[in-house]
Design an enzyme around this catalytic site. Structure first.
Site, PDB file in Angstrom:
ATOM      1  NE  ARG A  99      74.689  18.058  15.853  1.00 12.45           N
ATOM      2  CZ  ARG A  99      75.595  17.278  15.624  1.00 12.45           C
ATOM      3  NH1 ARG A  99      76.163  16.323  16.422  1.00 12.45           N
ATOM      4  NH2 ARG A  99      76.876  17.765  14.773  1.00 12.45           N
ATOM      5  NE  ARG A 130      77.186  32.203  31.350  1.00 12.80           N
ATOM      6  CZ  ARG A 130      78.321  32.811  30.946  1.00 12.80           C
ATOM      7  NH1 ARG A 130      78.651  33.144  29.884  1.00 12.80           N
ATOM      8  NH2 ARG A 130      79.088  33.070  32.001  1.00 12.80           N
ATOM      9  CD  GLN A 189      82.030  25.645  26.186  1.00  6.35           C
ATOM     10  OE1 GLN A 189      81.261  26.630  25.928  1.00  6.35           O
ATOM     11  NE2 GLN A 189      83.318  25.666  25.558  1.00  6.35           N
ATOM     12  CG  ASN A 214      80.260  30.153  33.879  1.00  3.22           C
ATOM     13  OD1 ASN A 214      80.422  31.143  33.420  1.00  3.22           O
ATOM     14  ND2 ASN A 214      79.472  29.778  34.881  1.00  3.22           N
ATOM     15  CE1 TYR A 266      87.523  31.008  38.435  1.00 12.28           C
ATOM     16  CE2 TYR A 266      85.335  31.008  37.173  1.00 12.28           C
ATOM     17  CZ  TYR A 266      85.994  31.340  38.250  1.00 12.28           C
ATOM     18  OH  TYR A 266      85.251  32.255  39.238  1.00 12.28           O
ATOM     19  NE  ARG A 279      76.237  29.110  39.048  1.00 15.06           N
ATOM     20  CZ  ARG A 279      75.387  29.753  39.610  1.00 15.06           C
ATOM     21  NH1 ARG A 279      74.143  29.095  39.928  1.00 15.06           N
ATOM     22  NH2 ARG A 279      75.348  31.008  40.181  1.00 15.06           N
TER      23      ARG A 279
END
Length: 114
Positions: A12, A32, A34, A36, A40, A85
């Site tokens: 949004r 990405r 979310q 990734n 897992y 990350r």
């Protein structure tokens, strides 16, 4: 669910309609992160389940909570910048390996001692 809601918010904010998965770099990082985490999750749940049954539920629950925390930190870091990350990613992978070890020890003890 929190991660999926963050993707919706980013869509949004940057006006990116589904099914598009590219656009603003901030959206792409959140998307990405979310994906990734979702990739897992089945591995984590399976290991948590097996280790919880065959090892010690308290130890495994603590590892599970730590894993969820590291994935949350991973998501936050990835949303900020791709390099952010890495620390939480390595921590979550170590926890997965620990769960593999606990599950293996529990299974071996179960089958060798019964």
């Amino acid at each position: 669910a929190y991660f999926a809601l963050q993707v919706i918010h980013a869509r949004r904010k940057h006006k990116i309609s589904p099914p598009e998965t590219t656009g603003h770099p901030e959206f792409e990082r959140i998307f990405r992160a979310q994906v990734n985490c979702s990739e897992y999750f089945p591995i984590f749940i399976s290991l948590l389940w097996v280790a919880g049954i065959f090892f010690h539920q308290g130890v495994v629950a603590a590892c599970g909570l730590l894993y969820l925390y590291t994935r949350f930190r991973y998501f936050q870091g990835y949303a900020a910048a791709a390099q952010e990350r890495l620390g939480p990613l390595y921590a979550s992978v170590r926890l997965l390996w620990l769960l593999i070890g606990l599950a293996a020890v529990g299974l071996l003890a179960h089958f060798l001692l019964t």
